[in-house]
Design an enzyme around this catalytic site. Structure first.
Site, PDB file in Angstrom:
ATOM      1  CB  ALA A   1       9.423  -3.774  -5.990  1.00 40.27           C
TER       2      ALA A   1
ATOM      3  CB  THR B   1       0.436   0.715  -6.919  1.00 40.67           C
ATOM      4  OG1 THR B   1      -0.416   0.935  -5.866  1.00 40.67           O
ATOM      5  CG2 THR B   1       0.870   1.409  -7.515  1.00 40.67           C
ATOM      6  CB  SER B   2      -3.382  -3.023  -9.200  1.00 46.24           C
ATOM      7  OG  SER B   2      -3.756  -2.087  -8.196  1.00 46.24           O
TER       8      SER B   2
ATOM      9  CD  GLN C   1      -1.726   2.535  -2.717  1.00 45.55           C
ATOM     10  OE1 GLN C   1      -2.835   2.048  -3.460  1.00 45.55           O
ATOM     11  NE2 GLN C   1      -0.741   2.043  -3.972  1.00 45.55           N
TER      12      GLN C   1
ATOM     13  CG  ASN D   1       3.470  -3.327 -11.511  1.00 45.38           C
ATOM     14  OD1 ASN D   1       3.222  -4.627 -11.042  1.00 45.38           O
ATOM     15  ND2 ASN D   1       2.264  -2.853 -11.052  1.00 45.38           N
ATOM     16  N   PRO D   2       6.095  -5.656 -12.133  1.00 42.77           N
ATOM     17  CG  PRO D   2       5.826  -7.828 -11.011  1.00 42.77           C
ATOM     18  CD  PRO D   2       6.238  -6.420 -10.983  1.00 42.77           C
TER      19      PRO D   2
ATOM     20  CB  CYS E   1     -15.772  -0.664  24.920  1.00 45.63           C
ATOM     21  SG  CYS E   1     -15.560   0.752  26.829  1.00 45.63           S
TER      22      CYS E   1
ATOM     23  CG  HIS F   1      -4.867   2.858   1.710  1.00 43.88           C
ATOM     24  ND1 HIS F   1      -4.484   2.193   1.060  1.00 43.88           N
ATOM     25  CD2 HIS F   1      -5.376   2.983   2.299  1.00 43.88           C
ATOM     26  CE1 HIS F   1      -5.130   2.628   0.356  1.00 43.88           C
ATOM     27  NE2 HIS F   1      -5.161   3.997   0.496  1.00 43.88           N
TER      28      HIS F   1
ATOM     29  NE  ARG G   1      -4.639  -7.373   5.635  1.00 47.14           N
ATOM     30  CZ  ARG G   1      -5.277  -6.470   4.689  1.00 47.14           C
ATOM     31  NH1 ARG G   1      -6.595  -6.736   5.732  1.00 47.14           N
ATOM     32  NH2 ARG G   1      -4.165  -5.869   4.724  1.00 47.14           N
TER      33      ARG G   1
HETATM   34  C1  BV8 Z   1     -12.321   7.212  -0.611  1.00 48.86           C
HETATM   35  C2  BV8 Z   1      -6.280  -0.148   4.285  1.00 48.86           C
HETATM   36  C3  BV8 Z   1     -14.650   9.052   0.592  1.00 48.86           C
HETATM   37  C4  BV8 Z   1      -7.558  -1.528   4.189  1.00 48.86           C
HETATM   38  C5  BV8 Z   1      -7.306  -0.510   2.673  1.00 48.86           C
HETATM   39  C6  BV8 Z   1     -17.348   3.562  -3.431  1.00 48.86           C
HETATM   40  C7  BV8 Z   1     -17.881   3.470  -2.753  1.00 48.86           C
HETATM   41  C8  BV8 Z   1     -17.174   3.991  -1.594  1.00 48.86           C
HETATM   42  C9  BV8 Z   1     -15.420   4.357  -1.899  1.00 48.86           C
HETATM   43  C10 BV8 Z   1     -15.729   4.233  -3.716  1.00 48.86           C
HETATM   44  C11 BV8 Z   1     -16.627   4.054  -4.454  1.00 48.86           C
HETATM   45  N1  BV8 Z   1     -15.943   3.717  -5.844  1.00 48.86           N
HETATM   46  C12 BV8 Z   1     -14.351   4.026  -5.855  1.00 48.86           C
HETATM   47  C13 BV8 Z   1     -14.490   4.047  -4.393  1.00 48.86           C
HETATM   48  C14 BV8 Z   1     -13.608   5.192  -3.664  1.00 48.86           C
HETATM   49  C15 BV8 Z   1     -12.273   3.547  -3.195  1.00 48.86           C
HETATM   50  C16 BV8 Z   1     -11.906   3.058  -4.424  1.00 48.86           C
HETATM   51  O1  BV8 Z   1     -11.276   3.053  -5.067  1.00 48.86           O
HETATM   52  N2  BV8 Z   1     -12.442   1.770  -4.718  1.00 48.86           N
HETATM   53  C17 BV8 Z   1     -11.170   0.990  -5.922  1.00 48.86           C
HETATM   54  C18 BV8 Z   1     -11.425  -0.309  -5.389  1.00 48.86           C
HETATM   55  C19 BV8 Z   1     -12.909   1.533  -7.064  1.00 48.86           C
HETATM   56  N3  BV8 Z   1     -11.414   4.331  -2.529  1.00 48.86           N
HETATM   57  C20 BV8 Z   1     -11.906   4.928  -0.874  1.00 48.86           C
HETATM   58  O2  BV8 Z   1     -13.105   3.610  -1.033  1.00 48.86           O
HETATM   59  C21 BV8 Z   1     -10.860   5.474   0.040  1.00 48.86           C
HETATM   60  N4  BV8 Z   1     -12.133   6.542   0.780  1.00 48.86           N
HETATM   61  O3  BV8 Z   1     -12.930   7.169  -1.279  1.00 48.86           O
HETATM   62  O4  BV8 Z   1     -13.523   8.208   1.016  1.00 48.86           O
HETATM   63  C22 BV8 Z   1     -14.755   9.348   0.855  1.00 48.86           C
HETATM   64  C23 BV8 Z   1     -14.714  10.990   1.377  1.00 48.86           C
HETATM   65  C24 BV8 Z   1     -15.036  12.233   2.532  1.00 48.86           C
HETATM   66  C25 BV8 Z   1     -15.725  10.640   3.336  1.00 48.86           C
HETATM   67  C26 BV8 Z   1     -15.959  10.001   3.714  1.00 48.86           C
HETATM   68  C27 BV8 Z   1     -15.658   9.203   2.779  1.00 48.86           C
HETATM   69  C28 BV8 Z   1     -10.398   4.720   0.693  1.00 48.86           C
HETATM   70  C29 BV8 Z   1      -9.062   3.650  -0.001  1.00 48.86           C
HETATM   71  C30 BV8 Z   1      -8.586   2.863   1.357  1.00 48.86           C
HETATM   72  C31 BV8 Z   1      -9.061   1.369   1.107  1.00 48.86           C
HETATM   73  N5  BV8 Z   1      -8.080   0.542   2.035  1.00 48.86           N
HETATM   74  N6  BV8 Z   1      -6.047  -0.936   2.719  1.00 48.86           N
HETATM   75  C32 BV8 Z   1      -6.831  -3.610   5.109  1.00 48.86           C
HETATM   76  O5  BV8 Z   1      -5.785  -3.652   4.087  1.00 48.86           O
HETATM   77  O6  BV8 Z   1      -7.115  -4.199   5.081  1.00 48.86           O
HETATM   78  S1  BV8 Z   1      -6.673  -0.211  -0.054  1.00 48.86           S
HETATM   79  C33 BV8 Z   1      -5.583  -1.588   0.025  1.00 48.86           C
HETATM   80  O7  BV8 Z   1      -5.766  -1.540  -1.901  1.00 48.86           O
HETATM   81  C34 BV8 Z   1      -4.145  -1.720   0.541  1.00 48.86           C
HETATM   82  O8  BV8 Z   1      -4.175  -0.530   1.233  1.00 48.86           O
HETATM   83  C35 BV8 Z   1      -3.666  -2.029  -0.499  1.00 48.86           C
HETATM   84  O9  BV8 Z   1      -2.421  -1.342  -0.618  1.00 48.86           O
HETATM   85  C36 BV8 Z   1      -4.063  -0.952  -2.040  1.00 48.86           C
HETATM   86  C37 BV8 Z   1      -3.898  -0.707  -3.005  1.00 48.86           C
HETATM   87  O10 BV8 Z   1      -3.981  -2.304  -4.097  1.00 48.86           O
HETATM   88  P1  BV8 Z   1      -2.290  -2.231  -4.015  1.00 48.86           P
HETATM   89  O11 BV8 Z   1      -1.616  -1.238  -3.125  1.00 48.86           O
HETATM   90  O12 BV8 Z   1      -2.004  -1.583  -5.681  1.00 48.86           O
HETATM   91  O13 BV8 Z   1      -2.259  -3.460  -4.212  1.00 48.86           O
HETATM   92  P2  BV8 Z   1      -2.569  -4.302  -5.148  1.00 48.86           P
HETATM   93  O14 BV8 Z   1      -2.776  -5.794  -5.039  1.00 48.86           O
HETATM   94  O15 BV8 Z   1      -3.945  -3.930  -5.902  1.00 48.86           O
HETATM   95  O16 BV8 Z   1      -1.698  -4.082  -6.744  1.00 48.86           O
HETATM   96  C38 BV8 Z   1      -0.286  -5.017  -6.331  1.00 48.86           C
HETATM   97  C39 BV8 Z   1       0.837  -4.833  -7.320  1.00 48.86           C
HETATM   98  O17 BV8 Z   1       1.995  -5.071  -7.334  1.00 48.86           O
HETATM   99  C40 BV8 Z   1       0.181  -5.219  -8.673  1.00 48.86           C
HETATM  100  O18 BV8 Z   1       0.049  -4.215  -9.411  1.00 48.86           O
HETATM  101  C41 BV8 Z   1       1.280  -6.421  -9.131  1.00 48.86           C
HETATM  102  O19 BV8 Z   1       1.720  -6.623 -10.299  1.00 48.86           O
HETATM  103  C42 BV8 Z   1       2.367  -5.393  -8.094  1.00 48.86           C
HETATM  104  N7  BV8 Z   1       3.249  -6.608  -7.615  1.00 48.86           N
HETATM  105  C43 BV8 Z   1       3.446  -8.031  -7.303  1.00 48.86           C
HETATM  106  N8  BV8 Z   1       4.347  -7.876  -6.940  1.00 48.86           N
HETATM  107  C44 BV8 Z   1       5.496  -7.085  -7.373  1.00 48.86           C
HETATM  108  C45 BV8 Z   1       4.738  -6.043  -7.695  1.00 48.86           C
HETATM  109  N9  BV8 Z   1       5.341  -4.669  -7.968  1.00 48.86           N
HETATM  110  C46 BV8 Z   1       6.937  -4.771  -7.889  1.00 48.86           C
HETATM  111  N10 BV8 Z   1       6.700  -5.513  -7.433  1.00 48.86           N
HETATM  112  C47 BV8 Z   1       6.644  -6.954  -7.135  1.00 48.86           C
HETATM  113  N11 BV8 Z   1       7.193  -7.726  -6.243  1.00 48.86           N
HETATM  114 ZN    ZN Z   2     -16.213   2.310  25.551  1.00 51.79          ZN
END
Ligand code: BV8
Ligand code: ZN
Length: 255
Positions: free
Chosen positions: A242, A199-200, A112, A224-225, A158, A130, A82
């Protein structure tokens, strides 16, 4: 905004006129972006079907500490892949349009995304909820982790304690950086307009921010499209890409 020669009056997408009016009248704008804003830069969105070797994996499976502990070489390879993709990418007109907006009025840009493209376009003070793809940190390091050695195809460890180096992103199940989260929530509560781009709306707590802005009286514009869960609580939904749409929502040159 109306009559501004730089912004055509046509309405390529329904809702454009209302969106332009809201943006022109806003005193401060809270912007939340997701992977979609980088799609036109060639960076696959988080839920795009992964291609090639990665097609068999679900990003949500790979982006977790559990996955990294279980398969460090595989997950590390995914992040290196990536990083190569993103290093080749360039900001697109959507990223630059947000730089132009911030030159005209107070904008808090919360993303995000981990690709750093907002910063490369020139956005300042970007709040990365994130983390960042190009940052590294240690998995349960010794506190003095510095020198590291990487066996071929494996993540660096390390030299002192053997801790694994890991990407400086927030994995699923990990809390968001406290300061970033606080600043994002404060900005959502105090801005008088919320603009959500690409964002979704599936990943929390980020996806809760537009609702927080709305609760505090800010109208919400979604770009969002595709339909998304955020449409239900939006005042204006622009079903548009966008990069094509943002430059038409406000003047692109200051003054
Ligand atoms: C938290 C970094 C609590 C990594 C990312 C079970 C266990 C644990 C947690 C959970 C669980 N169930 C739910 C959760 C919470 C979880 C969550 O929400 N899960 C979801 C899936 C249900 N969240 C978490 O775990 C978060 N932490 O809750 O912690 C906690 C509290 C205290 C102490 C300890 C813990 C952490 C979430 C962060 C995860 N990391 N990224 C990496 O990148 O490798 S998230 C990842 O998804 C990316 O960052 C991404 O940005 C993000 C969101 O997705 P989108 O950006 O929306 O991307 P997506 O592909 O989904 O959508 C793209 C959109 O663009 C689409 O709608 C598309 O139509 C549109 N599009 C396409 N082309 C265009 C366009 N729009 C405009 N123009 C275009 N041309
Ligand atoms: Zn160390």
């Amino acid at each position: 905004m109306s009559g501004d020669p730089l912004v055509p009056t046509s309405e390529p997408w329904p809702g454009m006129g209302e969106a332009r009016r809201l943006i022109a009248n806003a005193r401060s704008v809270f912007v939340l972006t997701g992977a979609g804003i980088s799609a036109e830069s060639g960076v696959p969105t988080f839920r795009d079907a992964l291609t090639g070797l990665w097609a068999q994996f679900d990003p949500e499976e790979l982006a977790s500490e559990e996955a990294y502990r279980r398969q460090p070489a595989l997950v590390w390879e995914w992040y290196l892949h990536r990083r190569e993709l993103v290093a080749e990418a360039r900001p697109n007109p959507a990223h630059y349009a947000l730089v132009a907006l911030a030159a005209q009025k107070p904008v808090t840009l919360v993303t995000q995304n981990v690709d750093g493209l907002h910063q490369r376009a020139g956005s300042q003070h970007v709040i990365e909820l994130h983390g960042n793809l190009f940052a590294n940190k240690w998995l349960n390091g010794c506190g003095r982790c510095d020198e590291a050695t990487a066996l071929p195809g494996n993540p660096p460890r390390c030299n002192l304690c053997g801790a694994l180096m890991r990407p400086g992103v927030v994995w699923f199940g990990e809390d968001l950086p406290r300061v970033a989260r606080f600043r994002a929530e404060h900005a959502a509560e105090s801005a008088d307009l919320c603009l959500v781009v690409g964002t979704s709306g599936l990943v929390y707590p980020a996806a809760g921010l537009p609702g927080l802005a709305r609760e505090h009286g800010a109208p919400v514009i979604v770009v969002n499209p595709q339909p998304s869960v955020l449409d239900q609580t939006a005042d204006v939904v622009l079903q548009a890409a966008a990069g094509a749409c943002l430059p038409l929502l406000w003047p692109q040159s200051a003054g």
